[in-house]
Design a protein around this motif. Structure first.
Motif, mmCIF file in Angstrom:
data_model
loop_
_atom_site.group_PDB
_atom_site.id
_atom_site.type_symbol
_atom_site.label_atom_id
_atom_site.label_comp_id
_atom_site.label_asym_id
_atom_site.label_seq_id
_atom_site.Cartn_x
_atom_site.Cartn_y
_atom_site.Cartn_z
ATOM 1 N N CYS A 179 0.853 -1.194 0.000
ATOM 2 C CA CYS A 179 0.000 0.000 0.000
ATOM 3 C C CYS A 179 0.889 1.245 0.000
ATOM 4 O O CYS A 179 1.594 1.499 0.968
ATOM 5 C CB CYS A 179 -0.928 -0.023 1.206
ATOM 6 N N HIS A 219 -7.245 2.285 3.284
ATOM 7 C CA HIS A 219 -6.913 3.348 2.345
ATOM 8 C C HIS A 219 -7.765 3.283 1.087
ATOM 9 O O HIS A 219 -8.084 4.322 0.509
ATOM 10 C CB HIS A 219 -5.421 3.295 2.008
ATOM 11 N N CYS A 241 -4.444 -1.083 0.856
ATOM 12 C CA CYS A 241 -5.078 -1.828 1.935
ATOM 13 C C CYS A 241 -6.540 -1.385 2.016
ATOM 14 O O CYS A 241 -6.914 -0.372 1.437
ATOM 15 C CB CYS A 241 -4.354 -1.581 3.246
ATOM 16 N N CYS A 247 0.125 3.644 2.875
ATOM 17 C CA CYS A 247 0.651 3.230 4.182
ATOM 18 C C CYS A 247 2.121 3.627 4.294
ATOM 19 O O CYS A 247 2.582 4.049 5.356
ATOM 20 C CB CYS A 247 0.503 1.726 4.361
HETATM 21 ZN ZN LIG Z 1 -2.811 1.507 3.403
#
Ligand SMILES: [Zn+2]
Length: 86
Positions: A24, A64, A61, A27
């Protein structure tokens, strides 16, 4: 001949399965919220035709992807992003 062909196919499949692991991007950047006015960032999660790229492909993810989805929908509503392109 037939056997040779088969082994070749198996090798190709293995290479495909060993493709790099997705992660991600949001992230990594530790993004806490996505602004719907941030069109540059949102456009990287949208296809040419305006479709939202699925997390299976983008690697986002769930948390998100939800943020991206909401932001894109808001941006579309105020016509910062297109619903579709011809
Ligand atoms: Zn994420």
């Amino acid at each position: 001949m037939l056997i040779r062909k088969r082994t070749r196919n198996v090798k190709k499949k293995k290479k495909f399965l060993l493709a790099r692991k997705k992660f991600c991007r949001l992230c990594v950047d530790k993004v806490k919220s996505i602004d719907y006015k941030d069109v540059k960032r949102l456009e990287s999660f949208v296809r040419e035709r305006g479709k939202i790229i699925s997390p299976r492909i983008s690697g986002n993810c769930a948390k998100h992807q939800r943020m991206v989805r909401e932001a894109i929908k808001k941006a579309r509503f105020v016509s910062l992003l297109p619903y579709t392109r011809i």
